[in-house]
Enzyme design. Structure first.
Site, short mmCIF file in Angstrom:
data_model
loop_
_atom_site.label_atom_id
_atom_site.label_comp_id
_atom_site.label_asym_id
_atom_site.label_seq_id
_atom_site.Cartn_x
_atom_site.Cartn_y
_atom_site.Cartn_z
N GLY A 86 38.53 33.64 32.10
CA GLY A 86 37.97 32.16 33.11
C GLY A 86 39.14 31.13 33.06
N PRO A 87 39.01 30.03 33.66
CA PRO A 87 40.02 29.03 34.70
C PRO A 87 40.31 28.82 33.09
CG PRO A 87 37.68 28.81 35.39
CD PRO A 87 37.86 29.18 34.64
N SER A 88 41.63 28.01 32.83
CA SER A 88 42.17 27.09 32.10
C SER A 88 41.67 26.08 31.30
CB SER A 88 43.69 26.86 31.61
OG SER A 88 44.11 25.82 30.81
N GLY A 89 41.57 25.50 30.65
CA GLY A 89 40.48 24.87 30.16
C GLY A 89 38.78 24.68 29.68
N GLY A 142 37.31 26.64 28.03
CA GLY A 142 36.66 26.72 26.63
C GLY A 142 37.18 27.71 25.46
N LYS A 143 37.48 29.33 26.06
CA LYS A 143 37.63 29.94 25.02
C LYS A 143 38.97 30.13 24.02
CE LYS A 143 40.92 31.06 28.76
NZ LYS A 143 40.60 30.22 29.61
N GLU A 183 45.44 36.91 24.35
CA GLU A 183 46.46 37.41 24.08
C GLU A 183 47.62 38.23 24.04
OE1 GLU A 183 46.81 39.50 27.34
OE2 GLU A 183 46.71 37.40 28.56
#
Length: 588
Positions: free
Chosen positions: A377-380, A382-383, A507
């Site tokens: 998902g995009p940065s920010g 909640g990953k 990662e």
């Protein structure tokens, strides 16, 4: 009524509260107190022997017993003073060492939210600076304060016996001196509290700059940080100057009062000797007893100054000791049931607990047991927050995270974290050897062969073996003597050695070159086998073969499935895949 920070008082209540957190050697303290009282008693006897000595000398009939008693009193006073000073210093050091140990244990037990809201220098300053203030009071002032009171009471009592009229002068003057001490003490409390706060800020700033010195130099920020540091130092100087001002008024004032009393006593006493109301020995003894009042009384200024400092410091120490800790209760055992999947059940989370939306917004998904689940998902989106919740660094405001059908909050925190191996992008290392970093956190003894095997699986053994000291090579502060890829492989070796049930990989191969990444990916594949694995993926090429991919957008789950399923049905995932794979032509 409980005193607040705006009501300095004398601070004894806070000191008594702190005593609960200190190791208190009662027997040694009692013995030291007895010696201090013996020292005080000997000092009170000396003037009486001196009086007899002066009177007998004037009569030209000196008795050896008087000299022997006088010498004995001096010896008792010197020995008891030296021994009591050593013992009290030991007691104070032992008490503060116990307090520092409790504070350090407390800091390690605080939840991560505390460190989100406070800079790292704050607890360090509490453990070092504030406890030093307490130690100075215990070792240098507290016992002497009580023995000085005994000395003053004893001296005044004897003085009334020798000549009540001259003694009355001392008794009348004392309350006037106390009227000056009280407001100065309140001002000293306010100054000392601000001084300690400024010291904590300075410590925090310096720690931050030194720990990130590479960023400072790379950004040409030396001038800025120099200015910030000098500003903090000047602020500390300003408060120190205010403290010196109060002391400069207080100490001379006390001395002035006492010297005035001495002049009056000597003048009036000389008159009474001349008139025959007193003997010369009585006057000498009277003057010696006045000194035994003057010296302790002048020390009261220093004591009350230190007491006000301790009052401010103890407030902060008690506040820290009363902070809520991570829940480390002995919870349920980790289940060994057939189903050990992880379920996020309507989880909502905000870091400050007050945001209406929050970082995660009512998310529900399952992480199957012994499968690989990737989160994209995009940065920010909640990953990383999901990882923090899995590690129980934070607790969700709403919803539950279940493991094997039970809330993870029900498990012992230590036992739960033992199930998890975590490899982050930063690959944090501590100052120490490579071996110490690979085995970090393991309570069992680990043979070098096990460490080497874990390093081989992480493709780290080859470069470690080429270092001059091998596994005993120092990595430097935060591992700065190693490259990013080397640090990453050591972090992977650490996770391998833990042999966890659950793997969290942020990662994990992002810092490796292509050749090393290929080898480590093979090692991770072997490690992930039969383990529940959650991967935060920024490069989709690393998670194409995942059993499940969760797509997060702005704190919400917007898709779940395999790579092929999401590529066919999810527009954001398809867009990400095309952008990343378009040069290789490897997407479906």
């Amino acid at each position: 009524m409980t005193k607040t920070s705006n009501s300095p008082g004398f601070g004894f209540a806070n000191i008594l509260k702190l005593m609960r957190y200190m190791t208190f050697p009662k027997m040694l303290f009692s013995f030291a107190l007895i010696l201090s009282l013996l020292n005080t008693g000997a000092s009170l006897i000396v003037p009486l022997f001196t009086r007899n000595l002066v009177d007998k000398l004037s009569l030209d009939s000196l008795e050896p017993s008087v000299i022997y008693f006088l010498i004995g009193a001096f010896i008792v006073q010197a020995v008891s003073s030296g021994l009591s000073h050593y013992m009290l210093s030991y007691v104070g050091q032992r008490m503060v060492a116990g307090l520092r140990s409790r504070l350090w244990e407390k800091v390690l037990s605080l939840p991560l939210s505390y460190f989100d809201q406070n800079r790292s220098g704050e607890p360090v300053s509490r453990i070092t600076q504030d406890t030093s203030v307490v130690m100075n009071l215990v070792t240098q002032h507290l016992i002497s304060f009580f023995t000085n009171i005994i000395s003053i009471i004893g001296a005044v009592s004897i003085l009334f016996f020798l000549d009540w009229q001259m003694t009355l002068i001392i008794v009348i003057v004392t309350p006037f001196a106390l009227l000056i001490v009280q407001p100065l003490g309140r001002r000293m409390y306010r100054i000392s509290k601000k001084t300690q706060q400024e010291m904590a800020s300075l410590t925090s700033d310096l720690n931050q700059v030194v720990s990130e010195i590479r960023l400072v130099k790379a950004s040409n920020a030396e001038t800025k940080e120099k200015s910030n540091g000098i500003h903090r130092i000047e602020e500390l100087f300003r408060f120190g100057r205010k403290e010196a001002t109060v002391q400069a008024v207080l100490a001379p004032f006390m001395t002035l009062i006492m010297m005035a009393v001495m002049v009056i006593i000597i003048g009036y006493g000389g008159y009474r000797v001349a008139s025959g109301a007193l003997s010369a020995g009585d006057l000498v003894a009277f003057i010696l007893y006045v000194f035994q009042i003057v010296v302790p009384f002048s020390q009261f200024a220093s004591f009350f100054t230190q007491l006000q400092k301790v009052h401010g410091a103890s407030e902060r120490l008690i506040e820290m000791m009363n902070m809520s800790e991570e829940v480390k209760q002995e919870g349920r055992e980790i289940p060994h049931s057939a189903d050990r999947s992880i379920l996020f059940d309507h989880v909502r989370f905000a870091y400050n607990g007050e945001e209406e939306e929050g970082v995660l917004k009512d998310i529900t998904f399952t992480i199957p047991e012994r499968k690989v689940t990737a989160i994209v998902g995009p940065s920010g989106s909640g990953k990383t927050t999901i990882f923090s919740l899995l590690e129980r660094f934070y607790s969700p405001q709403e919803g539950t995270i279940l493991y094997g059908g039970r809330s993870i909050a029900d498990f012992s925190l230590k036992a739960w974290r033992e199930q998890i191996g975590y490899v982050s992008q930063e690959s944090p290392l501590l100052a120490g050897t490579i071996r110490e970093n690979i085995t970090y956190g393991l309570e069992r003894s680990v043979a070098l062969e096990e460490v080497e095997e874990a390093a081989r699986m992480a493709n780290a053994h080859e470069f470690i073996a080429q270092l001059p000291r091998g596994y005993d090579t120092e990595v430097g502060e935060r591992g700065m003597k190693l490259s990013g890829g080397q640090r990453q492989r050591i972090a992977i070796a650490r996770a391998i050695l833990r042999n966890p049930r659950i793997l969290l990989l942020d990662e994990a191969t992002s810092s490796l070159d292509s050749a090393s990444e290929h080898e480590v990916q093979k090692a991770l594949q072997a490690l992930m086998e039969n383990r529940t694995t959650v991967v935060i993926a920024h490069r989709l090429s690393t998670i194409v073969g995942a059993d499940q991919i969760i797509v997060l957008e702005y704190g919400k789950v917007t898709g779940a499935g395999t790579h092929d399923q999401l590529f066919a049905t999810h527009s954001l995932y398809r867009e990400l895949a095309r952008k990343q794979f378009q040069t290789s032509g490897s997407f479906t």
